[in-house]
Enzyme design. Structure first.
Site, PDB file in Angstrom:
ATOM      1  N   MET A  13      62.970 -81.357 -36.766  1.00 14.07           N
ATOM      2  CA  MET A  13      63.898 -80.917 -37.614  1.00 14.07           C
ATOM      3  C   MET A  13      63.346 -81.074 -38.997  1.00 14.07           C
ATOM      4  O   MET A  13      63.128 -81.797 -39.622  1.00 14.07           O
ATOM      5  CB  MET A  13      65.418 -82.050 -37.717  1.00 14.07           C
ATOM      6  CG  MET A  13      65.892 -81.749 -36.409  1.00 14.07           C
ATOM      7  SD  MET A  13      67.406 -82.724 -36.168  1.00 14.07           S
ATOM      8  CE  MET A  13      68.637 -81.954 -37.299  1.00 14.07           C
ATOM      9  N   SER A  14      63.287 -79.654 -39.820  1.00 12.61           N
ATOM     10  CA  SER A  14      62.602 -79.262 -41.053  1.00 12.61           C
ATOM     11  C   SER A  14      63.675 -79.438 -42.003  1.00 12.61           C
ATOM     12  O   SER A  14      63.264 -79.430 -43.278  1.00 12.61           O
ATOM     13  CB  SER A  14      61.845 -78.205 -40.932  1.00 12.61           C
ATOM     14  OG  SER A  14      62.865 -77.086 -40.807  1.00 12.61           O
ATOM     15  N   GLY A  15      65.062 -79.439 -41.708  1.00 10.26           N
ATOM     16  CA  GLY A  15      66.246 -79.268 -42.815  1.00 10.26           C
ATOM     17  C   GLY A  15      66.379 -77.806 -42.808  1.00 10.26           C
ATOM     18  O   GLY A  15      67.266 -77.567 -43.725  1.00 10.26           O
ATOM     19  N   GLY A  16      65.762 -76.657 -42.121  1.00 12.93           N
ATOM     20  CA  GLY A  16      66.213 -75.571 -42.270  1.00 12.93           C
ATOM     21  C   GLY A  16      67.193 -74.898 -41.129  1.00 12.93           C
ATOM     22  O   GLY A  16      67.593 -75.744 -40.271  1.00 12.93           O
ATOM     23  N   ASP A  18      66.913 -72.666 -38.689  1.00 14.98           N
ATOM     24  CA  ASP A  18      66.298 -72.604 -37.475  1.00 14.98           C
ATOM     25  C   ASP A  18      66.296 -73.659 -36.591  1.00 14.98           C
ATOM     26  O   ASP A  18      66.688 -73.757 -35.457  1.00 14.98           O
ATOM     27  CB  ASP A  18      64.960 -71.652 -37.579  1.00 14.98           C
ATOM     28  CG  ASP A  18      65.004 -70.346 -38.189  1.00 14.98           C
ATOM     29  OD1 ASP A  18      66.205 -69.887 -38.181  1.00 14.98           O
ATOM     30  OD2 ASP A  18      64.083 -70.210 -38.915  1.00 14.98           O
ATOM     31  N   MET A  38      59.352 -85.143 -39.931  1.00 12.74           N
ATOM     32  CA  MET A  38      57.937 -85.415 -40.363  1.00 12.74           C
ATOM     33  C   MET A  38      57.693 -85.550 -41.778  1.00 12.74           C
ATOM     34  O   MET A  38      57.804 -84.547 -42.496  1.00 12.74           O
ATOM     35  CB  MET A  38      57.080 -84.136 -39.550  1.00 12.74           C
ATOM     36  CG  MET A  38      56.934 -84.224 -38.230  1.00 12.74           C
ATOM     37  SD  MET A  38      55.451 -83.196 -37.770  1.00 12.74           S
ATOM     38  CE  MET A  38      55.975 -81.603 -38.412  1.00 12.74           C
ATOM     39  N   CYS A 120      48.886 -76.861 -38.503  1.00 14.78           N
ATOM     40  CA  CYS A 120      50.052 -77.662 -38.468  1.00 14.78           C
ATOM     41  C   CYS A 120      50.592 -77.783 -37.157  1.00 14.78           C
ATOM     42  O   CYS A 120      51.106 -78.998 -36.590  1.00 14.78           O
ATOM     43  CB  CYS A 120      50.922 -77.408 -39.745  1.00 14.78           C
ATOM     44  SG  CYS A 120      52.426 -78.755 -39.533  1.00 14.78           S
ATOM     45  N   GLY A 144      62.172 -74.883 -34.271  1.00 16.80           N
ATOM     46  CA  GLY A 144      62.986 -73.498 -34.559  1.00 16.80           C
ATOM     47  C   GLY A 144      62.196 -72.370 -34.800  1.00 16.80           C
ATOM     48  O   GLY A 144      62.416 -71.400 -35.180  1.00 16.80           O
ATOM     49  N   CYS A 218      54.086 -75.500 -47.238  1.00 13.28           N
ATOM     50  CA  CYS A 218      55.000 -76.778 -47.651  1.00 13.28           C
ATOM     51  C   CYS A 218      54.287 -77.690 -48.819  1.00 13.28           C
ATOM     52  O   CYS A 218      54.937 -78.514 -49.374  1.00 13.28           O
ATOM     53  CB  CYS A 218      55.269 -77.583 -46.271  1.00 13.28           C
ATOM     54  SG  CYS A 218      53.871 -78.023 -45.246  1.00 13.28           S
TER      55      CYS A 218
END
Length: 377
Positions: A13-16, A18, A38, A120, A144, A218
């Site tokens: 979960m990147s916070g985006g 998707d 992460m 990555c 996502g 990022c």
């Protein structure tokens, strides 16, 4: 492909939007979802680290003030996990991510143009994170990404395909995934257009439903990659000569790391006609400029290959992408030696840059690819 039987799935979960919708879809399908953010920044101001298997009260996760991935993204991921009522873990991958940044800088120092997103995914999301998934008893890792995984028709195994929304397709940055890990990869939004993902985010009442997509690397939030390289370079960033196609010095540049193949803007000289960076020599610290014709190449040589199907030992017609946002173009590909790939374009292509990946496709099917070493005429 979402597993048919309920299982435990780690969601990156990147916070985006998707990855948040990916988590929501898996949760609604009855899977045991574990959200993981992460943390890639400084451990001194990192989010609270959790040990494998430990539950997390998502309302009490500490947010740091700095780091490679924004604190806002971490907070958004936490809020989505709370909304979905799923456990939320934070893993500190600073050491592993440092390897990606070091590689990025070293590639620029070597006169190449790296793609850190591919590394990555290879090294972290579908590498180190898979190991972490095993520690918490998860059978799959989800993200996502706009790509698809499906069971192969024959011989078992799985295949990687382009996302249904070709305008958002991210299969290019997943080409390096080990073939034997495709069966553990879940990409819930890959079969949906972006517009539908936005609609689902609103239907699930996710707090990030209208969040803009990220457009930057990022760990370079100001898009100042040259500044990052200058701070971390082992060779240094120093002025050098701008030369023409005949090798004659016609100007000075602030350091070859500031330039990429095909660059037209900010060369620092006015020529009265369009001029591009057509070559770089990191040893001599020069950049060569020329017209658009000088950028055209008939193919490329690549190494560090990864194949998701049987490697083409004979010449194979396919389409290829030579950078993330490029359209696939007709070509032939052939493995020419130990870990070497030769690609010949049907029509000459512009701005083939060493350090980028060349990825081969059969329709929507990802065959594999490698990292470009050189353009060929």
């Amino acid at each position: 492909m979402i597993p048919e039987q309920p299982t435990k799935i780690l969601v990156a979960m990147s916070g985006g939007v998707d990855s948040s919708v990916a988590a929501a879809l898996l949760r609604s399908a009855g899977h045991e979802v574990v959200g993981v953010f992460m943390r890639l920044g400084s451990p001194g101001d990192a989010l609270e680290e959790l040990i494998p298997g430990e539950s997390c009260d998502t309302s009490k996760v500490r947010i740091g003030k700095q780091g490679c991935c924004s604190v806002g993204d971490a907070e958004d991921a936490r809020l989505v996990a709370a909304k979905l009522d799923v456990p939320f873990y934070v893993v500190n991958f600073k050491k592993e991510f440092g390897r990606i940044i070091d590689h990025f800088v070293a590639e620029y120092d070597a006169g190449r143009t790296p793609n850190p997103c591919v590394r990555c995914n290879d090294w972290l999301k579908f590498g180190r994170l898979h190991e972490y998934a095993g520690q918490i008893g998860a059978t799959h890792v989800a993200s996502g990404h706009y790509a698809q995984v499906e069971a192969a028709d024959e011989g078992g195994g799985h295949r990687l395909l382009r996302g249904v929304d070709h305008g958002k397709d991210q299969s290019y940055v997943l080409f390096g995934t080990p073939a034997d890990r495709l069966g553990e990869m879940v990409l819930p939004v890959g079969g949906l257009p972006k517009s539908r993902v936005r609609e689902l985010a609103e239907e699930f009442d996710l707090p990030v439903f209208d969040k803009p997509d990220s457009q930057e690397i990022c760990f370079v939030p100001n898009d100042d990659y040259a500044g990052l390289v200058a701070r971390k370079s082992s060779t240094g960033v120093t002025p050098g000569a701008i030369v023409d196609g005949e090798g004659e010095t016609i100007g000075e540049h602030p350091g070859h790391q500031h330039f990429t193949i095909g660059q037209r803007r900010k060369i620092g000289m006015a020529f009265g006609r369009p001029i591009y960076v057509v070559a770089k020599d990191p040893v001599a610290n020069t950049i060569t400029v020329g017209d658009r014709e000088a950028l055209l190449s008939g193919g490329c040589l690549a190494s560090q290959t990864n194949w998701l199907v049987e490697p083409p030992t004979e010449s194979r017609e396919c389409t290829v992408r030579i950078r993330y946002n490029a359209e696939p173009v007709p070509a032939t590909a052939q493995v020419i030696g130990d870990d070497r790939l030769e690609v010949r374009f049907d029509d000459r292509q512009s701005s083939v840059a060493p350090g980028q990946a060349v990825v081969c496709y059969d329709g929507d099917l990802v065959l594999g690819g490698g990292w470009i070493d050189a353009a060929i005429s």
